[in-house]
Design an enzyme around this catalytic site. Structure first.
Site, PDB file in Angstrom:
ATOM      1  N   GLY A  56       0.642  -1.192   0.053  1.00  0.00           N
ATOM      2  CA  GLY A  56      -0.014   0.157   0.119  1.00  0.00           C
ATOM      3  C   GLY A  56       0.534   1.145  -0.109  1.00  0.00           C
ATOM      4  N   GLY A  58       1.275   5.212   0.962  1.00  0.00           N
ATOM      5  CA  GLY A  58       1.667   5.521   2.574  1.00  0.00           C
ATOM      6  C   GLY A  58       2.467   5.546   3.455  1.00  0.00           C
ATOM      7  N   LYS A 107       6.030  -7.873   2.300  1.00  0.00           N
ATOM      8  CA  LYS A 107       5.439  -7.702   4.433  1.00  0.00           C
ATOM      9  C   LYS A 107       4.734  -8.534   4.769  1.00  0.00           C
ATOM     10  CE  LYS A 107       5.277  -3.137   3.893  1.00  0.00           C
ATOM     11  NZ  LYS A 107       5.291  -3.277   1.730  1.00  0.00           N
ATOM     12  N   HIS A 221       0.043   0.589   9.413  1.00  0.00           N
ATOM     13  CA  HIS A 221      -1.389   1.054   9.010  1.00  0.00           C
ATOM     14  C   HIS A 221      -1.929   1.898   9.390  1.00  0.00           C
ATOM     15  CE1 HIS A 221       0.802  -2.487   6.294  1.00  0.00           C
ATOM     16  NE2 HIS A 221       0.372  -1.698   5.163  1.00  0.00           N
ATOM     17  N   ASP A 392       8.609  33.139  18.748  1.00  0.00           N
ATOM     18  CA  ASP A 392       8.796  31.724  18.950  1.00  0.00           C
ATOM     19  C   ASP A 392       8.416  31.968  20.886  1.00  0.00           C
ATOM     20  OD1 ASP A 392      11.065  32.916  20.155  1.00  0.00           O
ATOM     21  OD2 ASP A 392      12.345  31.907  19.312  1.00  0.00           O
ATOM     22  N   ASP A 546       5.527  45.191  22.036  1.00  0.00           N
ATOM     23  CA  ASP A 546       6.865  44.641  21.087  1.00  0.00           C
ATOM     24  C   ASP A 546       7.460  43.847  22.329  1.00  0.00           C
ATOM     25  OD1 ASP A 546       9.172  43.767  18.881  1.00  0.00           O
ATOM     26  OD2 ASP A 546       9.858  44.806  20.847  1.00  0.00           O
TER      27      ASP A 546
END
Length: 565
Positions: A56, A58, A107, A221, A392, A546
């Site tokens: 699959g 992803g 797999k 998955h 930040d 500020d």
């Protein structure tokens, strides 16, 4: 669901187009979700044993990222977390194999085993020798299912590498399959998930976790793990994963291994490096010889945060396969390690100036600096909140670290103003992160150059203040009006110098200094930022002062009672 896709049904095809467009050594098989080597000989008798894998989508960069000389000859992609059809696998076998045959690396999931197995039967019926090696390396299932039913996870990448190198050496199919199977038998992997992922077609996470919960022993998955446990530090999780792998694979002192630290799609390199550090340390403590190690995202589960660890027992022959050259775009390199704890000494700093006798008034000078440190600590949360609005959010804690560094200065730092300013600058340079550290350190060092060992008078201090502010402007390239700390610093220094020139008392001059700084801070709330991180937000920061300018007022204010007396 927020994803950069055009539609769930178009994801796989458009993804493969993007990947192949960046890889000159690859090509797409017309009409199929199959990536093949671009150098595949047209004459089938010239083809070596073809190594084919897939599953699959992803799991990127798996499996297309490992198509290249020395690894896979083809990768077959199904829909997200869905096995490809046997017709797609058969198309891949036909496209890249010949009389030398093909090895399918599968797999251990039911869909993959069924579809790849049926394709192998169809290929054999067409006269193409085809073998299958199943990878079942997930040791987290050791108490749940028998070994042959374990899932295949990230260790599959190492099987790709060994099989691809064996094929490139010219080995026949039986030998290539033997090497791949022996490698799969020596693998052990286990993962931990910090959160779920979202399959585009489903549009919602596959499971939910509490803020302090994680899943141990999950697959690739988007499914839940073997058990749910409380969130733990990275070192503790690594210890748990390794303990399970080492016990299951019977790896102990003197054994030679390769280590794969695999991100599940949503884990940054920073966290993977922390995991790698601990894994290497634990293995070395146990006497396990780590011959090769890789860290990165190799076989993922979309955007799932978390990682898996894989150990593979190695000998000289297997190391040669792992070290063999490959052009596969996602293979991370040779995996050779630096010597344990490779470090070099820091170059020594210049010898300190010989200490002199303490000048009068320096005890009070030190008290003033410690009062500033207390004020910075008290304002940490306020400065953090202001900085979070436009930056930040680290200003509060950075200046708190600076405060701790000022308190820790040795007594020799307080001999005279020149020595004190230089020591303070050095302390802030080493302790304060981000831009604040360099700005304050530069200002203090420049100010110190304007003083002498003699006791400075107020006008000398005013000159030193102005010099420090000028240094900040030079270093950052800002000017008043740019919404930075200069919008408080410059008017404060100017007001202090003007008041002294006008003959005002020291107390009045400092009061004017603080008032000018406060007005400067208020003005920043109406300014559109031109420099720093806040400039990226534009008008979104209007209405909030500020943080850097506000910090100036924080440390100016407590100095008043020391300056005024």
């Amino acid at each position: 669901m927020k994803k950069l896709v055009n539609g769930p049904r178009a994801v796989v095809g458009e993804m493969l187009e993007g990947l192949v467009s960046l890889s000159p050594g690859q090509a797409l098989l017309e009409g199929e979700s199959v990536v093949v080597r671009a150098d595949t000989p047209a004459e089938v008798h010239q083809r070596e044993v073809a190594i084919i894998s897939g599953g699959g989508s992803g799991h990127e960069p798996a499996h297309a990222g490992y198509v290249g000389v020395g690894m896979l000859h083809a990768a077959v992609a199904g829909d997200v977390f869905t096995s490809p059809s046997p017709d797609a696998v058969l198309a891949a076998i036909r496209a890249v194999s010949g009389p030398a045959g093909a090895l399918l690396v599968v797999k251990n999931y039911t869909g993959d085993r069924l579809n790849f197995g049926l394709a192998a039967e169809l290929a054999r019926a067409e006269g193409i020798p085809t073998e299958i090696v199943v990878v079942a390396d997930d040791v987290s299932l050791r108490d749940t299912v028998e070994p042959s039913r374990r899932r295949g996870i990230a260790g599959t990448i190492l099987v790709h590498k060994v099989a691809g190198a064996a094929s490139a050496s010219g080995a026949p199919l039986a030998e290539v399959a033997r090497q791949a199977a022996a490698t799969a038998a020596e693998l052990g992997s286990m993962g931990v998930g910090l959160g779920p992922c979202t399959v585009p077609a489903a549009g919602r996470p596959g499971f939910s976790l509490g803020a302090e919960e994680i899943e141990l022993g999950l697959g690739i998955h988007g499914e839940q793990g073997v058990r749910r446990v409380p969130l733990q530090p990275a070192d503790a999780l690594v210890d748990t994963l390794l303990e399970t792998i080492l016990e299951d694979r019977r790896i102990g002192s003197g054994d030679r291994v390769a280590l794969l630290v695999n991100g599940l799609g949503g884990t940054p390199p920073m966290e993977l490096a922390i995991v790698t550090r601990r894994a290497l340390a634990v293995l070395r403590e146990r006497g396990v010889l780590v011959e090769r190690a890789w860290s990165g995202s190799f076989l993922t589960a979309l955007e799932m945060p978390g990682c898996s660890l894989t150990l593979l027992k190695v000998d000289d022959e297997r190391l040669r396969w792992l070290d063999a050259a490959t052009a596969a775009p996602a293979w991370p390199g040779n995996g050779r390690l630096a010597p344990a704890r490779q470090r070099r000494p820091v170059p020594p700093a210049p010898a300190p100036v010989t200490a002199t006798a303490e000048q009068p008034g320096m005890a009070r000078f030190k008290e003033a600096v410690l009062a500033v440190a207390d004020a910075l600590d008290a304002a940490e949360s306020v400065l953090t909140e202001l900085d979070s609005a436009a930056g930040d959010g680290d200003l509060g804690i950075s200046l708190a670290r600076g405060a701790a560094a000022l308190r820790a200065l040795p007594e020799s730092s307080w001999a005279n103003p020149l020595r004190a300013l230089m020591a303070m600058g050095e302390a802030l340079r080493r302790s304060v992160g981000g831009s604040s550290g360099p700005f304050y350190a530069t200002a203090l060092l420049r100010a110190a150059r304007h003083l002498t060992d003699a006791t400075p008078d107020p006008k000398a201090w005013a000159g030193a203040f102005l010099a420090g502010v000028e240094a900040v402007a030079e270093l950052g390239g800002a000017r008043p009006g740019d919404r930075t700390m200069l919008d408080a610093l410059q008017p404060a220094a100017d007001a202090f110098a003007r008041a002294l020139e006008a003959g005002q008392s020291l107390a009045n001059a400092w009061e004017a200094c603080v008032l000018a700084a406060e007005r400067g801070v208020e003005a920043t709330a109406r300014m559109k930022p031109r420099l720093g991180r806040a400039s990226y937000l534009g008008e979104r920061v209007l209405g909030v002062p500020d943080a850097g300018a506000a910090a100036v007022v924080v440390w100016l204010k407590p100095l008043f009672r020391y300056v005024a007396q």
